[in-house]
Enzyme design. Structure first.
Site: not given
Ligand code: NAD
Ligand code: UDP
Length: 325
Positions: A13, A33, A37, A59, A92, A102, A147, A177
């Site tokens: 997202f 990616d 998710t 990752v 992750t 690294g 988390y 967000t």
């Molecule tokens: P999201 O789930 O839409 O995006 C996360 C992405 O990471 C996905 O595309 C997923 O496929 C990928 N992913 C997960 N595990 C992986 C792995 N092991 N290797 C490679 N890719 C992997 O979530 P988001 O809301 O877009 O969040 C993105 C980042 O922002 C995250 O790190 C999240 O912790 C952080 N964040 C988001 C929010 C929010 O409100 N959306 C709030 C705080 C922090």
């Protein structure tokens, strides 16, 4: 100067919006990616662009590339997603951070890490709103810990690599967000309420709906993310990025019903989930002062744009997480 920029979680997202902005700015973008998710559809429109490359990679395994900057966003973020496989979530966060740090160390890249307001856990009233100096109230053994503690450990790693290896780091703490490309079935409150309202289903409040969150529209967040990457090197953060306008979950439900014109009823579907933070609001004084940043999109406007997006896509094409990722 054109930079080569790696975005992990770039198909997610927030990551996909970040890729959009970097590609439009003419940077060379590598999106990594594993699609745990997310769907390729989030970045499909970028696939034909000369300055965009997509790599399927997890990752938790090392990655060898030559880049100038890294945005580390890979991690499931919705409670339902990160609790699906908690061990993988913490791997992750922690192994992902180690591998990206690294890489940053080897190629001398600048690295920005997406941390979260969850590092504050469930803050008591005397720490409301939360400034960056608040050290948090996290249950280390509860269902959200994979988390929260994963993200806390990743922050520790960022600052240790800075102290020990002089890696040029940035840490942002993102608060709730929302916006287009949220996974419609991620179980988060904004996606649930909009999906339910559009379908005319019951709006499911957990607990009595008096718990609160502060919702930031994704475009505002991306402005802050980009500003932080360009901030002076003596400001590694952590810095809060979020919208300080706070709403109860019941107010959010009422707003979504009003904006969709839905006939959905609001129901108290179940008790508050374990360790669900009661209130959350960012103190953004530091972001205002150091980044000259504050959100511009009010909840009403942001929700309208998000509702338009939900109505424009076929939500049945969005996969739920599966063991095969
Ligand atoms: P999201 O789930 O839409 O995006 C996360 C992405 O990471 C996905 O595309 C997923 O496929 C990928 N992913 C997960 N595990 C992986 C792995 N092991 N290797 C490679 N890719 C992997 O979530 P988001 O809301 O877009 O969040 C993105 C980042 O922002 C995250 O790190 C999240 O912790 C952080 N964040 C988001 C929010 C929010 O409100 N959306 C709030 C705080 C922090
Ligand atoms: N919530 C709710 N109904 C839903 C989904 C979530 O009442 O259908 C509540 C949830 O219990 C929490 C708040 O909304 O109090 C925000 O939840 P979300 O999962 O979006 O994010 P969190 O901030 O808890 O990570």
């Amino acid at each position: 100067m054109i930079k080569r920029i790696l975005v992990t979680g770039g198909a997610g997202f927030i990551g996909s919006h970040l890729c959009d902005r970097l590609v439009d700015a003419g940077q060379d973008v590598i999106c990594v990616d594993n699609f745990f998710t997310s769907q390729i559809s989030n970045v499909e429109h970028l696939l034909g662009r000369r300055n965009f490359e997509l790599i399927r990679h997890d990752v938790t395994h090392p990655l060898f590339l030559e880049v100038d900057e890294i945005y580390n966003f890979a991690c499931p973020a919705a409670p339902g997603h990160y609790q699906y496989n908690p061990i993988k979530t913490i791997k992750t966060s922690v192994m992902g951070a180690i591998h990206m740090l690294g890489l940053a160390k080897r190629v001398r890249a600048k690295i920005l890490h997406a941390s979260t307001s969850e590092v504050y856990g469930d803050p008591p009233p005397e720490h409301h709103p939360q400034p960056e100096t608040y050290r948090g109230n996290v249950n280390p053994i509860g269902p959200r810990a994979c988390y929260d503690e994963g993200k806390r450990a990743a922050e520790t790693l960022m600052f240790d690599y800075r102290r020990q290896n002089n890696v040029n780091i940035r840490v942002i703490r993102i608060f709730n967000t929302y916006g287009p490309r949220m996974h419609p079935f991620d179980g988060r409150v904004v996606s649930n309420f909009i999906r339910q309202a559009v379908a005319g289903d019951d709006i499911t409040i957990y607990g009595d709906g008096s718990q609160s969150r502060s919702f930031c529209y994704v475009d505002d967040l991306i402005d802050g993310v980009l500003k932080m990457m360009d901030a002076p090197d003596d400001f590694p953060g952590p810095v809060n990025l979020g919208n300080p306008d706070e709403f109860t979950i019941r107010e959010l439900a009422e707003r979504v019903i009003e904006l969709t014109g839905s006939s959905s009823r609001i129901v108290q579907a179940r008790p508050l989930p374990e360790d669900d933070p009661l209130h959350r609001q960012p103190d953004i004084a530091l972001a205002r002062q150091r980044l000259d940043w504050e959100p511009k999109v009010a909840l009403r406007e942001g929700l309208k744009r998000t509702i338009d997006w939900f109505r424009s896509v076929d939500i049945s094409t969005f996969r739920a997480p599966t063991p095969n990722y």
